[in-house]
Design a protein around this motif. Structure first.
Motif, mmCIF file in Angstrom:
data_model
loop_
_atom_site.group_PDB
_atom_site.id
_atom_site.type_symbol
_atom_site.label_atom_id
_atom_site.label_comp_id
_atom_site.label_asym_id
_atom_site.label_seq_id
_atom_site.Cartn_x
_atom_site.Cartn_y
_atom_site.Cartn_z
ATOM 1 N N ILE A 129 -7.957 -3.936 -7.583
ATOM 2 C CA ILE A 129 -7.458 -3.389 -6.050
ATOM 3 C C ILE A 129 -7.412 -4.380 -5.150
ATOM 4 O O ILE A 129 -8.383 -4.524 -4.492
ATOM 5 N N PHE A 165 13.288 -0.723 -4.545
ATOM 6 C CA PHE A 165 11.812 -0.322 -4.205
ATOM 7 C C PHE A 165 11.279 -0.840 -5.466
ATOM 8 O O PHE A 165 11.518 -1.784 -6.240
ATOM 9 N N TYR A 217 7.940 4.231 -6.481
ATOM 10 C CA TYR A 217 8.109 3.613 -8.045
ATOM 11 C C TYR A 217 9.385 4.251 -8.544
ATOM 12 O O TYR A 217 9.477 5.384 -8.748
ATOM 13 N N LEU A 270 -9.249 -4.571 -13.731
ATOM 14 C CA LEU A 270 -7.995 -4.619 -12.706
ATOM 15 C C LEU A 270 -8.234 -4.473 -11.477
ATOM 16 O O LEU A 270 -9.410 -3.824 -10.938
ATOM 17 N N THR A 309 16.002 -6.133 -2.226
ATOM 18 C CA THR A 309 14.719 -5.624 -2.192
ATOM 19 C C THR A 309 14.312 -4.860 -0.888
ATOM 20 O O THR A 309 14.710 -5.231 0.129
HETATM 21 N N1 UFG Z 1 -1.737 -4.276 -6.799
HETATM 22 C C1 UFG Z 1 -2.918 -4.107 -7.013
HETATM 23 N N2 UFG Z 1 -3.494 -4.981 -8.055
HETATM 24 C C2 UFG Z 1 -3.041 -5.407 -8.953
HETATM 25 C C3 UFG Z 1 -1.312 -5.678 -8.668
HETATM 26 C C4 UFG Z 1 -0.854 -4.923 -7.407
HETATM 27 O O1 UFG Z 1 -3.870 -3.455 -6.391
HETATM 28 O O2 UFG Z 1 -3.300 -6.294 -9.894
HETATM 29 C C5 UFG Z 1 -0.997 -3.878 -5.472
HETATM 30 C C6 UFG Z 1 -0.423 -4.658 -4.515
HETATM 31 O O3 UFG Z 1 -1.481 -5.257 -3.700
HETATM 32 C C7 UFG Z 1 0.715 -3.783 -3.914
HETATM 33 C C8 UFG Z 1 0.784 -2.724 -5.237
HETATM 34 O O4 UFG Z 1 -0.165 -2.915 -5.992
HETATM 35 O O5 UFG Z 1 0.058 -3.170 -2.813
HETATM 36 C C9 UFG Z 1 2.448 -3.021 -5.716
HETATM 37 O O6 UFG Z 1 2.259 -4.308 -6.215
HETATM 38 P P1 UFG Z 1 3.199 -5.021 -7.221
HETATM 39 O O7 UFG Z 1 2.750 -6.439 -7.333
HETATM 40 O O8 UFG Z 1 3.294 -4.138 -8.435
HETATM 41 O O9 UFG Z 1 4.555 -5.000 -6.558
HETATM 42 P P2 UFG Z 1 5.115 -5.459 -4.858
HETATM 43 O O10 UFG Z 1 5.096 -4.297 -4.036
HETATM 44 O O11 UFG Z 1 4.151 -6.395 -4.271
HETATM 45 O O12 UFG Z 1 6.507 -5.905 -4.972
HETATM 46 C C10 UFG Z 1 7.391 -5.168 -5.862
HETATM 47 C C11 UFG Z 1 8.576 -6.292 -6.421
HETATM 48 C C12 UFG Z 1 9.423 -6.786 -5.311
HETATM 49 C C13 UFG Z 1 9.921 -5.703 -4.501
HETATM 50 C C14 UFG Z 1 8.968 -4.709 -3.900
HETATM 51 C C15 UFG Z 1 9.697 -3.878 -3.230
HETATM 52 O O13 UFG Z 1 7.440 -7.263 -7.092
HETATM 53 O O14 UFG Z 1 10.164 -7.664 -5.805
HETATM 54 O O15 UFG Z 1 8.221 -4.261 -5.319
HETATM 55 O O16 UFG Z 1 8.856 -2.747 -3.036
HETATM 56 F F1 UFG Z 1 10.233 -6.352 -3.337
#
Ligand code: UFG
Length: 329
Positions: free
Chosen positions: A207, A169, A223, A205, A117
């Motif tokens: 942020i 990612f 993404y 939703l 990851t």
């Molecule tokens: N976010 C929000 N609101 C939500 C959900 C997410 O604002 O309801 C934001 C998070 O704070 C973050 C972004 O959207 O800034 C992306 O969040 P995700 O939960 O979709 O994904 P993450 O970046 O936390 O993690 C994902 C995978 C991991 C991987 C990572 C690598 O879950 O396994 O991407 O970049 F490691």
């Protein structure tokens, strides 16, 4: 005929890779404990219900099926959950993966493709981040995977094991034919949450943080479409089988979108102006994660076909509508 064992093959990413491998005619065995995966998501190959921490069962399967390659998708993946429950992540993602590797080494199964990851980098000093960047995870999820990368390095020095570590990612989207998609009900991922909000499953939703040092104050992520990632697995497997050399590759497109941009696209795709609320930062989130993907493009000749967030979210939306109405298949 190349035999491939896919652990976690009933889960989100694993099931898409199984579909691609199955369509290409490979001999597949899926191994999954079904804690977040689903039987219906396994479109090809035999499914054995088992845990990657079950050494005896693994030994038996390795002796019988003798896979040429093991691809490992069996992991928990939610950053915020890992901050709250580190044991769940170190136990499953690190300790149990070690049992899987122990059984592989014992049974002389020598090719391993690991789902790593971008979270291993922590807060990157430079964006886009290349594979050379030091690993400095800021959450237990990223650390649980970084530990396995270290174990793999040591094992590849000490034994016949060769591995490719693919540092994903932000994986998104669903099978273009609509047969499979993200089906974990408690998923906290941004795109899934946005679409479930559009669909009326959530009131609003949130942020998480608008004061990050980014262009609009929200986090930036790279993404990548799940089927482009599936292609990367085939290329990684072929490379491993041909060269017998361990290696590490980033899997991302090389450009990012802010949370606000993702929400705007989700609103356009769905045609629904769902409610959005700005709230405080979520623990464990780095401000920006964008891949330098030149290595995988050059060395594996990876050519992403779906670098279009509108398309990616559209496939996820089609899936979400179908799945939420229980119309799978
Ligand atoms: N976010 C929000 N609101 C939500 C959900 C997410 O604002 O309801 C934001 C998070 O704070 C973050 C972004 O959207 O800034 C992306 O969040 P995700 O939960 O979709 O994904 P993450 O970046 O936390 O993690 C994902 C995978 C991991 C991987 C990572 C690598 O879950 O396994 O991407 O970049 F490691």
């Amino acid at each position: 005929m190349i035999r491939i064992m896919i652990t976690g093959g009933a889960g989100y990413i694993g099931s898409h890779v199984v579909k691609l491998l199955g369509q290409m005619g490979y001999d597949i065995l899926v191994y999954d404990n079904l804690c977040t995966g689903n039987k219906w998501a396994v479109l090809y190959g035999e499914l054995i219900q088992g845990d990657i921490g079950d050494e005896q069962l693994l030994d038996k399967i390795f002796q019988k099926f003798r896979p040429d390659v093991v691809m490992d998708f069996a992991a928990f993946i939610q950053v915020n959950e890992s901050v709250k429950d580190p044991i769940k992540y170190y136990y499953n993602n690190t300790a149990k993966t070690l049992i899987l590797l122990k059984s592989m080494v014992k049974n002389n199964i020598t090719n391993f493709i690991f789902s790593s990851t971008a979270a291993v980098y922590g807060i990157p000093k430079k964006i886009p981040v290349s594979e050379e960047h030091p690993l400095d995870p800021i959450n237990p999820y990223g650390q649980s995977k970084a530990f396995v990368e270290q174990i793999l390095k040591d094992l590849s020095n000490a034994t016949d094991l060769n591995y490719i570590s693919l540092r994903y990612f932000n994986v998104a989207g669903a099978d273009p034919e609509g047969k499979i998609g993200q089906a974990y009900k408690e998923s906290t991922h941004l795109i899934t949450r946005a679409l479930k909000t559009a669909n009326g499953e959530f009131e609003k939703l949130q942020i998480y943080g608008t004061d990050y040092p980014t262009k609009d104050g929200t986090c930036i992520r790279d993404y990548i479409y799940v089927m482009d990632l599936a292609d990367a697995h085939i290329l990684a497997m072929n490379y491993l089988l041909e060269t017998k050399k361990s290696n590490i590759f980033n899997c991302g497109y090389g450009h990012g979108y802010s949370v606000r941009e993702v929400i705007d696209i989700a609103k356009k795709v769905t045609g629904i102006d769902f409610p959005v609320e700005e709230t405080k930062r979520r623990e464990g989130d780095p401000p920006a994660l964008v891949a330098d993907s030149s290595k995988i493009k050059q060395q594996l000749n990876w050519k992403p076909k779906y670098d279009d967030l509108y398309f990616i979210i559209k496939t996820a939306w089609e899936w979400e509508k179908k799945y939420s109405h229980g119309n799978i298949r």
